[in-house]
Motif scaffolding. Structure first.
Motif, PDB file in Angstrom:
ATOM      1  N   ASP A   1      -4.742  34.727 -20.739  1.00 13.70           N
ATOM      2  CA  ASP A   1      -3.331  34.141 -20.461  1.00 13.70           C
ATOM      3  C   ASP A   1      -3.065  32.863 -20.581  1.00 13.70           C
ATOM      4  N   SER A   2      -4.200  32.182 -19.733  1.00  9.55           N
ATOM      5  CA  SER A   2      -3.991  30.736 -19.565  1.00  9.55           C
ATOM      6  C   SER A   2      -4.266  30.106 -20.973  1.00  9.55           C
ATOM      7  N   CYS A   3      -5.335  30.806 -22.056  1.00 11.56           N
ATOM      8  CA  CYS A   3      -5.341  30.175 -23.144  1.00 11.56           C
ATOM      9  C   CYS A   3      -4.238  30.350 -24.036  1.00 11.56           C
ATOM     10  N   GLN A   4      -3.509  31.534 -23.923  1.00 12.59           N
ATOM     11  CA  GLN A   4      -2.315  31.739 -24.645  1.00 12.59           C
ATOM     12  C   GLN A   4      -1.047  30.574 -24.233  1.00 12.59           C
ATOM     13  N   GLY A   5      -1.126  30.488 -22.850  1.00 11.04           N
ATOM     14  CA  GLY A   5      -0.272  29.605 -22.313  1.00 11.04           C
ATOM     15  C   GLY A   5      -0.351  28.001 -22.849  1.00 11.04           C
ATOM     16  N   LEU A   6      -1.538  27.651 -23.057  1.00  3.75           N
ATOM     17  CA  LEU A   6      -2.033  26.294 -23.437  1.00  3.75           C
ATOM     18  C   LEU A   6      -1.656  26.140 -24.931  1.00  3.75           C
ATOM     19  N   LEU A   7      -1.778  27.334 -25.663  1.00  2.00           N
ATOM     20  CA  LEU A   7      -1.466  27.240 -27.095  1.00  2.00           C
ATOM     21  C   LEU A   7       0.230  27.096 -27.427  1.00  2.00           C
ATOM     22  N   ILE A   8       0.792  27.808 -26.389  1.00  7.29           N
ATOM     23  CA  ILE A   8       2.247  27.812 -26.540  1.00  7.29           C
ATOM     24  C   ILE A   8       2.676  26.257 -26.192  1.00  7.29           C
ATOM     25  N   LEU A   9       2.033  25.678 -25.103  1.00  7.88           N
ATOM     26  CA  LEU A   9       2.500  24.376 -24.691  1.00  7.88           C
ATOM     27  C   LEU A   9       2.118  23.502 -25.722  1.00  7.88           C
TER      28      LEU A   9
ATOM     29  N   CYS B   1      12.717  13.336 -13.381  1.00 10.80           N
ATOM     30  CA  CYS B   1      12.881  14.802 -12.943  1.00 10.80           C
ATOM     31  C   CYS B   1      13.021  15.060 -11.586  1.00 10.80           C
ATOM     32  N   SER B   2      12.895  14.117 -10.525  1.00 14.79           N
ATOM     33  CA  SER B   2      13.202  14.422  -9.376  1.00 14.79           C
ATOM     34  C   SER B   2      14.558  15.040  -8.750  1.00 14.79           C
ATOM     35  N   PHE B   3      14.639  15.753  -7.753  1.00 14.46           N
ATOM     36  CA  PHE B   3      15.812  16.155  -7.082  1.00 14.46           C
ATOM     37  C   PHE B   3      16.631  17.119  -7.928  1.00 14.46           C
ATOM     38  N   ARG B   4      16.072  17.974  -8.785  1.00 17.75           N
ATOM     39  CA  ARG B   4      16.428  18.904  -9.786  1.00 17.75           C
ATOM     40  C   ARG B   4      16.106  20.221  -9.200  1.00 17.75           C
ATOM     41  N   GLU B   5      15.613  20.570  -8.179  1.00 18.96           N
ATOM     42  CA  GLU B   5      15.241  21.856  -7.975  1.00 18.96           C
ATOM     43  C   GLU B   5      14.761  22.695  -8.816  1.00 18.96           C
ATOM     44  N   LEU B   6      13.746  22.006  -9.559  1.00 19.46           N
ATOM     45  CA  LEU B   6      12.806  22.429 -10.815  1.00 19.46           C
ATOM     46  C   LEU B   6      11.780  23.444  -9.941  1.00 19.46           C
ATOM     47  N   LYS B   7      11.637  24.632 -10.720  1.00 23.41           N
ATOM     48  CA  LYS B   7      10.515  25.588 -10.156  1.00 23.41           C
ATOM     49  C   LYS B   7       9.204  25.653 -11.043  1.00 23.41           C
ATOM     50  N   THR B   8       9.509  25.168 -12.109  1.00 15.14           N
ATOM     51  CA  THR B   8       8.585  24.839 -13.293  1.00 15.14           C
ATOM     52  C   THR B   8       8.466  23.684 -13.905  1.00 15.14           C
ATOM     53  N   VAL B   9       7.218  23.139 -14.132  1.00 14.53           N
ATOM     54  CA  VAL B   9       7.028  21.816 -14.783  1.00 14.53           C
ATOM     55  C   VAL B   9       7.566  21.965 -16.274  1.00 14.53           C
TER      56      VAL B   9
ATOM     57  N   PRO C   1       0.986  24.797 -14.690  1.00 12.95           N
ATOM     58  CA  PRO C   1       0.437  25.331 -15.606  1.00 12.95           C
ATOM     59  C   PRO C   1      -0.823  24.578 -16.132  1.00 12.95           C
ATOM     60  N   ALA C   2      -2.012  25.476 -16.454  1.00 11.12           N
ATOM     61  CA  ALA C   2      -3.055  24.657 -17.061  1.00 11.12           C
ATOM     62  C   ALA C   2      -2.614  24.063 -18.459  1.00 11.12           C
ATOM     63  N   GLY C   3      -3.185  22.909 -18.432  1.00  7.71           N
ATOM     64  CA  GLY C   3      -2.785  22.029 -19.739  1.00  7.71           C
ATOM     65  C   GLY C   3      -1.647  21.045 -19.757  1.00  7.71           C
ATOM     66  N   ALA C   4      -0.673  21.265 -18.704  1.00  7.10           N
ATOM     67  CA  ALA C   4       0.779  20.777 -18.715  1.00  7.10           C
ATOM     68  C   ALA C   4       0.485  19.070 -18.749  1.00  7.10           C
TER      69      ALA C   4
ATOM     70  N   ASP D   1      -3.543  28.087  -3.816  1.00 11.96           N
ATOM     71  CA  ASP D   1      -4.699  29.162  -4.180  1.00 11.96           C
ATOM     72  C   ASP D   1      -5.234  28.691  -5.398  1.00 11.96           C
ATOM     73  N   CYS D   2      -5.828  29.955  -6.043  1.00  8.18           N
ATOM     74  CA  CYS D   2      -6.602  29.681  -7.217  1.00  8.18           C
ATOM     75  C   CYS D   2      -5.764  28.684  -8.336  1.00  8.18           C
ATOM     76  N   GLY D   3      -4.495  29.168  -8.295  1.00  5.36           N
ATOM     77  CA  GLY D   3      -3.468  28.814  -9.499  1.00  5.36           C
ATOM     78  C   GLY D   3      -3.158  26.971  -9.194  1.00  5.36           C
ATOM     79  N   ILE D   4      -3.872  26.555  -8.196  1.00  2.87           N
ATOM     80  CA  ILE D   4      -3.670  25.210  -8.096  1.00  2.87           C
ATOM     81  C   ILE D   4      -4.864  24.201  -8.598  1.00  2.87           C
ATOM     82  N   LEU D   5      -5.898  24.909  -8.867  1.00 10.35           N
ATOM     83  CA  LEU D   5      -7.073  24.303  -9.185  1.00 10.35           C
ATOM     84  C   LEU D   5      -6.979  23.271 -10.438  1.00 10.35           C
ATOM     85  N   TYR D   6      -6.106  23.861 -11.405  1.00  6.33           N
ATOM     86  CA  TYR D   6      -5.949  22.605 -12.609  1.00  6.33           C
ATOM     87  C   TYR D   6      -5.087  21.539 -12.192  1.00  6.33           C
ATOM     88  N   LEU D   7      -4.274  21.394 -11.236  1.00  2.00           N
ATOM     89  CA  LEU D   7      -3.734  20.209 -10.695  1.00  2.00           C
ATOM     90  C   LEU D   7      -4.807  19.335  -9.895  1.00  2.00           C
ATOM     91  N   LYS D   8      -5.554  20.194  -8.822  1.00  2.00           N
ATOM     92  CA  LYS D   8      -6.558  19.572  -8.140  1.00  2.00           C
ATOM     93  C   LYS D   8      -7.670  18.828  -9.076  1.00  2.00           C
TER      94      LYS D   8
END
Length: 204
Positions: free
Chosen positions: A2-10, A39-47, A68-71, A91-98
């Motif tokens: 899924d992460s690979c597909q998301g990166l290809l879409i990005l 993009c501050s103060f926009r109540e964004l839930k996704t990058v 998301p990985a690759g963002a 959690d594990c989903g934050i590893l890319y940002l870390k």
């Protein structure tokens, strides 16, 4: 997968909107190739999809929980970023940002990025986290050495099976050879008396 597909879409979207200002954000200059993206103060839930020309990025005071990985991989000219005051879920989903924050340390101006949840990690700096501290990441990772050991074991097993098959073939040939010798001796034992009897008759 899924992460690979998301990166290809990005990557696909990046080539299409590489110089566009993200929706709900303000950019400077407002025309093409924005350098400052706010993009501050926009109540964004996704990058949002970010233009590769971005040099300053402001995403503070939103509802972001992960990246998301690759963002951020296309932001090669970025030197200022603010990700503070979001609802980062560590959690594990934050590893890319870390990992991304660790790679950029010393190369750009980065605001403090701290965990919001879970409670056990509240206000911890994401870049300081250890992977075993993250929920759902407590199971040991499979290292390259694990795969190497598995492949080596499989190779040894295949060699043993191949050797065993050769031994079976050689043994079968030996048994067949012995059977043929025994058959030849049996036939010879029946032929020799008949020959001797025939010779005796002729001598008479």
């Amino acid at each position: 997968m899924d992460s690979c597909q998301g990166l290809l879409i990005l990557l696909f979207l990046e080539t299409t909107y590489a110089w566009s200002c993200p929706h709900h954000c303000t950019c400077y200059p407002p025309e093409q190739k924005p350098q400052k993206v706010n993009c501050s103060f926009r109540e964004l839930k996704t990058v949002p999809l970010l233009p590769s020309s971005t040099q300053e990025l402001y995403l503070q005071y939103n509802q972001l929980e992960t990246v998301p990985a690759g963002a951020f991989d296309n932001l090669q000219m970025l030197h200022v970023i603010n990700l503070s005051s979001n609802r980062w879920h560590c959690d594990c989903g934050i590893l890319y940002l870390k990992n991304w924050l660790e790679d950029q340390a010393g190369n750009m101006l980065i605001s403090d990025v701290r965990c919001f949840t879970p409670p056990s990690l509240h206000q911890r700096e994401i870049s300081d986290l250890k992977w075993h501290e993250l929920p759902s990441c407590s199971t040991p990772r499979r290292l390259c050495s694990d795969f190497l050991f598995r492949d080596l074991s499989l190779f040894v097993l295949l060699v043993l099976i191949f050797t065993f098959m050769i031994w079976i073939i050689v043994l079968a040939k030996r048994i067949r050879f012995k059977v043929e010798i025994c058959n030849n001796r049996t036939e010879a034992s029946h032929v020799l008396p008949s020959i001797s009897t025939h010779l005796k008759r002729r001598m008479r």
